[in-house]
Write an enzyme that holds these catalytic residues in place. Structure first.
Site, mmCIF file in Angstrom:
data_model
loop_
_atom_site.group_PDB
_atom_site.id
_atom_site.type_symbol
_atom_site.label_atom_id
_atom_site.label_comp_id
_atom_site.label_asym_id
_atom_site.label_seq_id
_atom_site.Cartn_x
_atom_site.Cartn_y
_atom_site.Cartn_z
ATOM 1 N N PHE A 169 0.810 -1.223 0.000
ATOM 2 C CA PHE A 169 0.000 0.000 0.000
ATOM 3 C C PHE A 169 0.843 1.272 0.000
ATOM 4 O O PHE A 169 0.495 2.259 0.633
ATOM 5 C CB PHE A 169 -1.008 -0.006 1.165
ATOM 6 C CG PHE A 169 -2.268 -0.722 0.776
ATOM 7 C CD1 PHE A 169 -3.362 -0.018 0.308
ATOM 8 C CD2 PHE A 169 -2.331 -2.101 0.818
ATOM 9 C CE1 PHE A 169 -4.504 -0.672 -0.114
ATOM 10 C CE2 PHE A 169 -3.465 -2.774 0.403
ATOM 11 C CZ PHE A 169 -4.558 -2.059 -0.056
ATOM 12 N N LEU A 170 1.990 1.205 -0.682
ATOM 13 C CA LEU A 170 2.842 2.394 -0.800
ATOM 14 C C LEU A 170 2.988 2.803 -2.264
ATOM 15 O O LEU A 170 3.912 3.528 -2.605
ATOM 16 C CB LEU A 170 4.232 2.107 -0.211
ATOM 17 C CG LEU A 170 4.328 1.900 1.302
ATOM 18 C CD1 LEU A 170 5.782 1.669 1.708
ATOM 19 C CD2 LEU A 170 3.773 3.089 2.069
ATOM 20 N N LYS A 223 -16.268 5.581 0.154
ATOM 21 C CA LYS A 223 -17.466 5.753 0.991
ATOM 22 C C LYS A 223 -17.152 5.495 2.470
ATOM 23 O O LYS A 223 -17.733 6.137 3.345
ATOM 24 C CB LYS A 223 -18.615 4.867 0.495
ATOM 25 C CG LYS A 223 -18.517 3.407 0.897
ATOM 26 C CD LYS A 223 -19.794 2.648 0.610
ATOM 27 C CE LYS A 223 -19.656 1.157 0.879
ATOM 28 N NZ LYS A 223 -19.381 0.759 2.241
ATOM 29 N N CYS A 267 -15.492 0.642 -1.627
ATOM 30 C CA CYS A 267 -15.272 0.681 -0.177
ATOM 31 C C CYS A 267 -14.531 1.915 0.311
ATOM 32 O O CYS A 267 -15.094 2.713 1.053
ATOM 33 C CB CYS A 267 -14.534 -0.584 0.256
ATOM 34 S SG CYS A 267 -15.545 -2.058 0.059
ATOM 35 N N GLY A 317 -0.464 6.621 -7.410
ATOM 36 C CA GLY A 317 -1.214 6.492 -8.659
ATOM 37 C C GLY A 317 -2.184 7.645 -8.813
ATOM 38 O O GLY A 317 -1.926 8.758 -8.331
#
Ligand code: NAD
Length: 437
Positions: free
Chosen positions: A255-256, A269, A266, A259
């Protein structure tokens, strides 16, 4: 065990099939006649790798059925999973109408049919803190004390949903009933044989764990997106910075990746809903307010790069766009960055021809004939002024650059997901723009 799953979408179908595959009997309920028709004919209505084979196996074994008959499902199941939509409401809060209306329907069925057998209602939908307690209070107000409530947020990722469901990192269950927790724990035991934990907690902690997880991941991505923008200004390469950071065991590698912003059904929201909860409880999560804001901006950076390249005027320019889904391995386009990017291109008078390995049919719902759809990635390139890469599908990572060069008007690529190597692109004669490099 006898289960029912209400709502047979991305989460519900995987849940139903996943439990059936461990020998449980599962009744899946949905109120979408088109979806039900496909399910009853043995067709998986969504794109989810690996799902079809288990789906077919369990239909053959007669362990899973599909219906719109909620009464039958309630009567014939001990555990009722709610896998219903909780979309963003007007003020950012989660719209709970699907969940609460279904709970009302279940209560009516229990009263009308005089059902006295014990049951457990499980919320697998992502619901804000307070929802399970509210459901429990409604049940008690109708003197229905033989129905327990359990919060069981789902952490599966679209594209890896089957694997995630079969081998979850952890199971989170929250309730005020130890008996109900024990039953749900027993249901999940076959999925955690390797020792992954089942965490028991109260309703509130369980509900908040889901929002905290998604919001933290969204914040991590957003940090990298802003950092990538800074890298461009100072002459740093975000890939190198990411590697240097991610090798720190306190940080980790996942998760690094920067982009064009996070999307999907998900993160957007859930971040907004947690912001709303924090405001309601007067305990601000100001960091998330910024995350939400920065992410909206990040969805526009690729088009800004395109405009800058063409000196502000892209009217009449033709762009090939690879990738429509919000991430690879799904046909889901809910809150996808591609939607913002395409709309921005169209607003500026550009023409778009798009290709996606799974989401073209979904895109037709969003864009109709406002854009062109190509049957494959290379067909999208014909006479285009540039290629935009918007979703990092694996098949876009090593394309045939000779064909790309031949089909484009000039060798020009804007890569919103850093799928290609900038040095190599330069070497083979492409003008190449990416994020933070
Ligand atoms: P979805 O829109 O794909 O599926 C919901 C399903 O519910 C649809 O098939 C719809 O027809 C059905 N439905 C709606 N109203 C109904 C009713 N009254 N009776 C029966 N069926 C009804 O949604 P989803 O992506 O599966 O998400 C469901 C919940 O799970 C949401 O709260 C979401 O936030 C959460 N969640 C989703 C994911 C994900 O990756 N999609 C992951 C974790 C959690």
């Amino acid at each position: 065990m006898k289960l029912s799953v209400i709502g047979t979408g991305y989460v519900g179908l995987v849940t139903g099939v996943g439990f059936a595959d461990r020998g449980n009997n599962v009744i899946c309920v949905d109120n979408d006649p088109v979806k039900l028709d496909k399910l009853k004919k043995g067709i998986v209505p969504i794109y989810e790798p690996g799902l079809e084979i288990i789906f077919e196996r369990n239909i053959e074994k007669g362990r899973i059925t599909f219906t719109d008959n909620l009464t039958n499902a309630v009567e014939n199941s001990e555990i009722i999973f709610l896998c219903l939509p909780t979309p963003q409401g007007g003020d950012g809060a989660a719209d709970l109408s699907y969940v609460l209306n279904t709970v009302d329907d279940i209560i009516k069925i229990i009263i009308k049919k005089n059902i006295t057998a014990n049951k457990i209602v499980v919320t697998k939908s992502t619901v804000p803190v307070g929802t399970c307690r509210k459901i429990k209070n409604v049940l008690e107000s109708k003197n229905i004390n033989h129905v327990d409530v359990v919060s069981n947020p789902e952490f599966l990722r679209e594209g890896f949903a089957v694997e995630d469901f079969r081998k979850p990192d952890r199971i989170v269950i929250g309730s005020d009933s130890q008996e109900a927790l024990d039953i749900i724990k027993q249901l999940y035991e076959p999925f955690v044989k390797q020792g992954n934990p089942i965490f028991e907690m109260n309703f509130e902690s369980s509900e908040l764990t889901k929002y905290a997880s998604n919001s933290y991941l969204a914040a991590r991505i957003t940090f990298m997106n802003e950092l990538a923008n800074l890298c461009e200004k100072v002459g740093a390469n975000v890939d190198l910075v990411r590697q240097g950071m991610g090798s720190d065991s306190r940080i980790g590698k996942r998760f690094l990746f920067p982009g064009v912003g996070y999307g999907g059904s998900c993160f957007p929201k859930d971040v907004k809903a947690l912001i709303k909860t924090s405001r309601d409880f007067k305990s601000p999560l100001s960091i998330l307010e910024k995350v939400d804001q920065v992410n909206e901006y990040q969805k526009t950076v690729l088009v800004e790069k395109v405009k800058k390249h063409f000196k502000g005027d892209i009217k009449g320019k033709h762009f090939a766009l690879w990738g429509l889904s919000f991430k690879p391995n799904t046909d889901d386009m809910r809150a996808a960055s591609s939607i913002v990017i395409i709309n921005k291109l169209l607003e500026s008078g550009a023409v778009v021809t798009a290709y996606d390995p799974a989401a073209v049919e979904t895109a037709k719902f969003y864009f109709g004939n406002k854009i062109n759809y190509a049957p494959d990635e290379y067909a999208a390139l014909k006479n285009a002024d540039a290629l935009l890469i918007v979703t990092e599908w694996n098949e876009f990572r090593n394309p045939d650059f000779d064909i790309i060069k031949r089909e484009l008007k000039s060798p020009l690529i804007f890569d919103g997901r850093n799928t290609l190597d900038p040095d190599y692109m330069k070497k083979i004669g492409f003008q190449y723009y990416s994020i933070g490099r």
